[in-house]
Every structure is written in C-alpha cells, then in structure tokens.
Design a protein around this motif. Structure first.
Motif, PDB file in Angstrom:
ATOM      1  N   PHE A 136       0.725  -1.102   0.115  1.00 54.57           N
ATOM      2  CA  PHE A 136       0.158   0.022  -0.075  1.00 54.57           C
ATOM      3  C   PHE A 136       0.852   1.134  -0.115  1.00 54.57           C
ATOM      4  CE2 PHE A 136      -2.541  -3.374   2.154  1.00 54.57           C
ATOM      5  CZ  PHE A 136      -3.702  -3.182   1.437  1.00 54.57           C
ATOM      6  N   GLU A 137       0.651   2.124  -0.905  1.00 51.69           N
ATOM      7  CA  GLU A 137       1.390   3.610  -0.826  1.00 51.69           C
ATOM      8  C   GLU A 137       0.297   4.798  -0.718  1.00 51.69           C
ATOM      9  OE1 GLU A 137       3.163   2.934  -4.473  1.00 51.69           O
ATOM     10  OE2 GLU A 137       4.916   1.558  -3.807  1.00 51.69           O
ATOM     11  N   GLY A 138       0.969   5.801  -0.551  1.00 54.12           N
ATOM     12  CA  GLY A 138       0.061   7.060  -0.446  1.00 54.12           C
ATOM     13  C   GLY A 138       0.034   7.547   0.753  1.00 54.12           C
ATOM     14  N   GLU A 139      -0.668   8.490   0.973  1.00 54.62           N
ATOM     15  CA  GLU A 139      -0.771   9.455   2.298  1.00 54.62           C
ATOM     16  C   GLU A 139      -1.934   8.617   3.281  1.00 54.62           C
ATOM     17  OE1 GLU A 139      -1.425  13.516   1.775  1.00 54.62           O
ATOM     18  OE2 GLU A 139       0.701  13.890   1.012  1.00 54.62           O
ATOM     19  N   ASP A 140      -2.942   7.823   2.264  1.00 53.98           N
ATOM     20  CA  ASP A 140      -4.027   7.230   2.947  1.00 53.98           C
ATOM     21  C   ASP A 140      -3.882   5.825   3.058  1.00 53.98           C
ATOM     22  OD1 ASP A 140      -4.062   6.996   0.095  1.00 53.98           O
ATOM     23  OD2 ASP A 140      -6.271   6.995   0.048  1.00 53.98           O
ATOM     24  N   VAL A 141      -2.678   5.310   3.586  1.00 55.02           N
ATOM     25  CA  VAL A 141      -2.367   3.840   3.516  1.00 55.02           C
ATOM     26  C   VAL A 141      -3.454   3.291   4.491  1.00 55.02           C
ATOM     27  CG1 VAL A 141      -0.776   2.060   4.513  1.00 55.02           C
ATOM     28  CG2 VAL A 141       0.020   3.745   2.760  1.00 55.02           C
ATOM     29  N   GLU A 142      -3.783   3.894   5.651  1.00 55.31           N
ATOM     30  CA  GLU A 142      -4.532   3.167   6.780  1.00 55.31           C
ATOM     31  C   GLU A 142      -6.023   3.113   6.213  1.00 55.31           C
ATOM     32  OE1 GLU A 142      -3.364   1.783   9.909  1.00 55.31           O
ATOM     33  OE2 GLU A 142      -1.557   2.205   9.016  1.00 55.31           O
ATOM     34  N   ALA A 143      -6.620   3.979   5.467  1.00 58.63           N
ATOM     35  CA  ALA A 143      -7.692   3.944   4.817  1.00 58.63           C
ATOM     36  C   ALA A 143      -7.942   2.862   3.738  1.00 58.63           C
ATOM     37  CB  ALA A 143      -8.060   5.325   4.234  1.00 58.63           C
ATOM     38  N   GLN A 144      -6.889   2.767   3.031  1.00 55.83           N
ATOM     39  CA  GLN A 144      -6.792   1.698   2.149  1.00 55.83           C
ATOM     40  C   GLN A 144      -6.789   0.359   2.644  1.00 55.83           C
ATOM     41  OE1 GLN A 144      -3.802   2.029  -1.086  1.00 55.83           O
ATOM     42  NE2 GLN A 144      -3.515   4.096  -0.311  1.00 55.83           N
TER      43      GLN A 144
END
Length: 218
Positions: A136-144
């Motif tokens: 998982f990548e990006g600023e919203d990893v936890e949301a993904q």
C-alpha cells in the motif's frame, strides 16, 4: 503453465474403475481410488510449471479459506475489488485443493493462521500486500487497508446476496454458496471437543511441529 492437450476422457478410459455412488465411478491411479476431477488435478500438478509471478493459496477447508481468497483478490486487484459484491471469492480465485518452506524460503512462502488474521487483520493485510509485491502506498494507507479489511469481513461477505444464493455444481452434489460462511469466530471447537481432547491435540501438535514454530492452541 499446463499442457492444454490433456484429454481427461482418454485418460479415464485407460484406468481401472469401480462403481461408486449413483452413476459415478472411482478411478485407480497411483495405488489410490479417485473421483474423475481428482485425476485431472493430479495431472495438472504433475505438469504444472510455476512462473515467478504465480501465487498459490493453500489452506485447510473451514479455516478461513473464503476470507483469505477475498483478501488476496482485493489486495492484488484493488481497482476491481467491487467484483466481490457480485461474485463469490471462490469464483474469483479457483480452488487447487507449509510452514517449513516459510521458514527456509520466506521470500517465496508466507504463513498465516486464522487466529492471527482474526486478531490483527490490518497488519496482516499489510504484510500480505508486501509479500505479494504490491504494498500500500500514499498518504491514505490506513484508509486503503481498512477499506479492504471491511469489504472482506465475515459480516459483509456472508451477507452479500451472491454468497447467500446460488452455488457451485460438482459431480457429488451442489455446493451452496452460503456453505462457505459458517460462524466467523475463533473457538468453535469448544462446541465439539472436550477440554481433554483439546489438550491431547495441542500436545500432539507441539510434539510434531514444534520446530516449525506452530502455536499450540487449537
């Protein structure tokens, strides 16, 4: 990669057979009696030439197989994970139905128990994604991650219409889709086994699999 020229009917005609149930027969191969589809699986396994990108999911029946398949599909196919709303996980990842390999070659095998996954699904989904080569990548990893955990939860999957109706035909019987979803919690064994039996099983597992790092509680 498997030889597509394999002819099951021709193969079956060359094997000893015995009447089984109804109109079905068992066929003898390698000293054992098999249903016809098992003959095909056996040949596929013998001819199978894995590619570096192949992913093989192996799990015991009734041990979170449907959940694991849903998670794997969602992690790898994030842009089309909505297909789980209209298709059973077993339709998306066909059935091909070890710990030592995981210890010796951790790059190529990832071991996970149902209890571990139930206890901490988010971290194990992250670990699975890393192992599969699609972290998982990006600023919203936890949301993904949470989105996949929620979408593949027992409550969500078992209540989708596609998993409550329909099923899978087989040579033995029609398998209802809802049969893949039982109770979805750890500890159901207590309804079927006494404390004494559980202790014996734990002791046997400890004796046989201690060196492989297995947990010793059913």
């Amino acid at each position: 990669m498997v030889d597509s020229s394999f002819d099951l009917d021709s193969e079956l005609s060359s094997l000893p057979k015995e009447k089984w149930l109804g109109d079905d027969y068992l066929f003898q191969l390698g000293g054992f009696w098999h249903l016809p589809q098992a003959i095909h699986v056996n040949r596929v396994i013998n001819q199978f030439q894995p590619l570096p990108s192949d992913i093989i999911s192996a799990s015991f029946p009734e041990a979170g197989t449907s959940w694991l398949k849903a998670l794997l599909y969602s992690i790898i196919n994030r842009s089309s994970k909505h297909r789980l709303t209209v298709e059973n996980p077993h339709s998306l990842i066909p059935i091909l139905e070890v710990r030592k390999l995981c210890l010796d070659r951790p790059k190529y095998a990832h071991f996970l128990t149902y209890e571990e996954l139930k206890n901490d699904p988010k971290n194990h989904v992250k670990n699975l994604a890393e192992f599969l080569g699609c972290p998982f990548e990006g600023e919203d990893v936890e949301a993904q991650v949470q989105d996949i955990v929620n979408g593949c939860s027992f409550e969500v999957l078992s209540n989708r219409e596609v998993n409550k109706a329909g099923g899978f035909p087989s040579r033995i019987a029609f398998i209802p889709s809802n049969s893949f979803f039982r109770k979805g919690f750890v500890g159901d064994y207590e309804e079927h086994m006494s404390a004494e039996v559980v202790e014996k099983i734990d002791a046997l597992i400890k004796e046989k699999f201690h060196s492989f790092g297995f947990i010793y509680r059913v």
